[in-house]
Design an enzyme around this catalytic site. Sequence first.
Site, PDB file in Angstrom:
ATOM      1  N   ASP A  11       0.846  -1.193   0.000  1.00  0.00           N
ATOM      2  CA  ASP A  11       0.000   0.000   0.000  1.00  0.00           C
ATOM      3  C   ASP A  11       0.880   1.241   0.000  1.00  0.00           C
ATOM      4  OD1 ASP A  11      -2.210  -1.571   0.066  1.00  0.00           O
ATOM      5  OD2 ASP A  11      -2.668  -1.248   2.184  1.00  0.00           O
ATOM      6  N   ASP A 130     -14.215  -7.212  -5.353  1.00  0.00           N
ATOM      7  CA  ASP A 130     -14.489  -7.399  -3.925  1.00  0.00           C
ATOM      8  C   ASP A 130     -15.936  -7.858  -3.828  1.00  0.00           C
ATOM      9  OD1 ASP A 130     -11.996  -6.303  -3.463  1.00  0.00           O
ATOM     10  OD2 ASP A 130     -12.763  -4.308  -2.945  1.00  0.00           O
TER      11      ASP A 130
END
Lengths: 251, 196
Positions: A11, A130
């Site tokens: 990230d 997702d």
Amino acid sequence: MVAKRIIPCLDVKEGRTVKGINFEGLRDVGDAVELGRYYAGEGADELVYLDISATYEGRHTFTELVRKISDNINIPFTVGGGISTIDDASRLLDAGADKISINSAAVQNPGLIDLIANKYGSQFVVLAIDARQTGDVWHITTHGGHHQTDRELFAWAREGQERGAGEILFTSMNHDGTRNGYPCDTFARLSSMLSIPIIASGGAGGVDDIADVLTIGSADAALAASIFHYGEITIHELKQQLHNRQIKVRL
Amino acid sequence: MIAIVDYDTGNLRSVCNAFERIGAEYILTSDPRTIRHADRVLLPGVGEASSAMGKLQERGLAEVVKSLTQPVLGICIGMQLMCRHSEEGNVGCMDIFHVDVRRLRADEGSGVKVPHMGWNEVSGLRSPLFDGVNEGDFFYFVHSFAAGTCHETIAVSENGTRFSAALNAGNFYGTQFHPEKSGRLGEVILRNFMAL
């Protein structure tokens, strides 16, 4: 046969990697290039850099970073986070990204998949999905799981493939962050339905979970963050253990 | 000096970066004269075969490449364009390697996926291009079409079917995998090419 891939996910916020500990020999865990090089040296098969900056400046910094990654890293890398137009994709391609992953923007505008795949090829497009299971149905969610849509997982994955996605990166929002393993039956169904590779994400607590999703779940690759970032297991150890279980990996 | 043929097939940054990392001087060019006079020539390629072939021809570069006598390396689509014919867009190619390029087939039963994407083993290595590389070493592939095997095959790989991972005919070399994305071993290949 092609080897199963192990992919650490990094990230990035305002140009720096967040999460993680300083490994021995690593000067600055926040240096995205250095951390990527470290993982590549450990045997990572690919890298994923996810931009979690919320600001325009952050995005700009990320593009600069992608250039540096491309200059310095000799394995493939995917970039994602906030890609919503063909121009975003072009900018990252020009900066040297091997693939981009698109998620919420593709749900809102499925034609984006066709547009990017037709222009730059399917190998450039990873469709990140997702989904959250409620009862028997897997609903697609967007914006990090905050927003639930009417779309259903299997139909959306098939549509993604037909529109030109080259890979599917699937995260179960029921399992993400739990460290209880992956929904292997769902991965197996996705894998048998689609001809393109499936990357499993979200839920790995250890070697057993990753081994299961690559075998029972027939996933082609496993993506993980925290088990690597916090040094619980090195990528090399993980791959050695997978190899010991007769799973084909690149050592 | 290595000439990297720029015929508008997309991003050449990773190929350039790879040569930079091994300290080789390169020039990105579509100029026939520069290409003819370079010590070595690299034909990269991403995208779709028939349109890539079209772009090469539009610039008059297909004939130039065919006529070269210095070491030439084609990567991925670049190698496929050096074959006889590609099923992708049903296009006649440069016919340097006497083999056709066909679509790989996905097979649910055996788990064969297409595109063939990821790290796969190479074997049957027989070329100085693979000095320092062992049988069974892994390289990074991304493709949906592949050249069959023939007497010009210098490395094979397998994804449901055996295919040429690398080809060689005279001064012409090709790799289906991406040395510029294949870590340390990929750099070994590029160094070997620079030493041919």
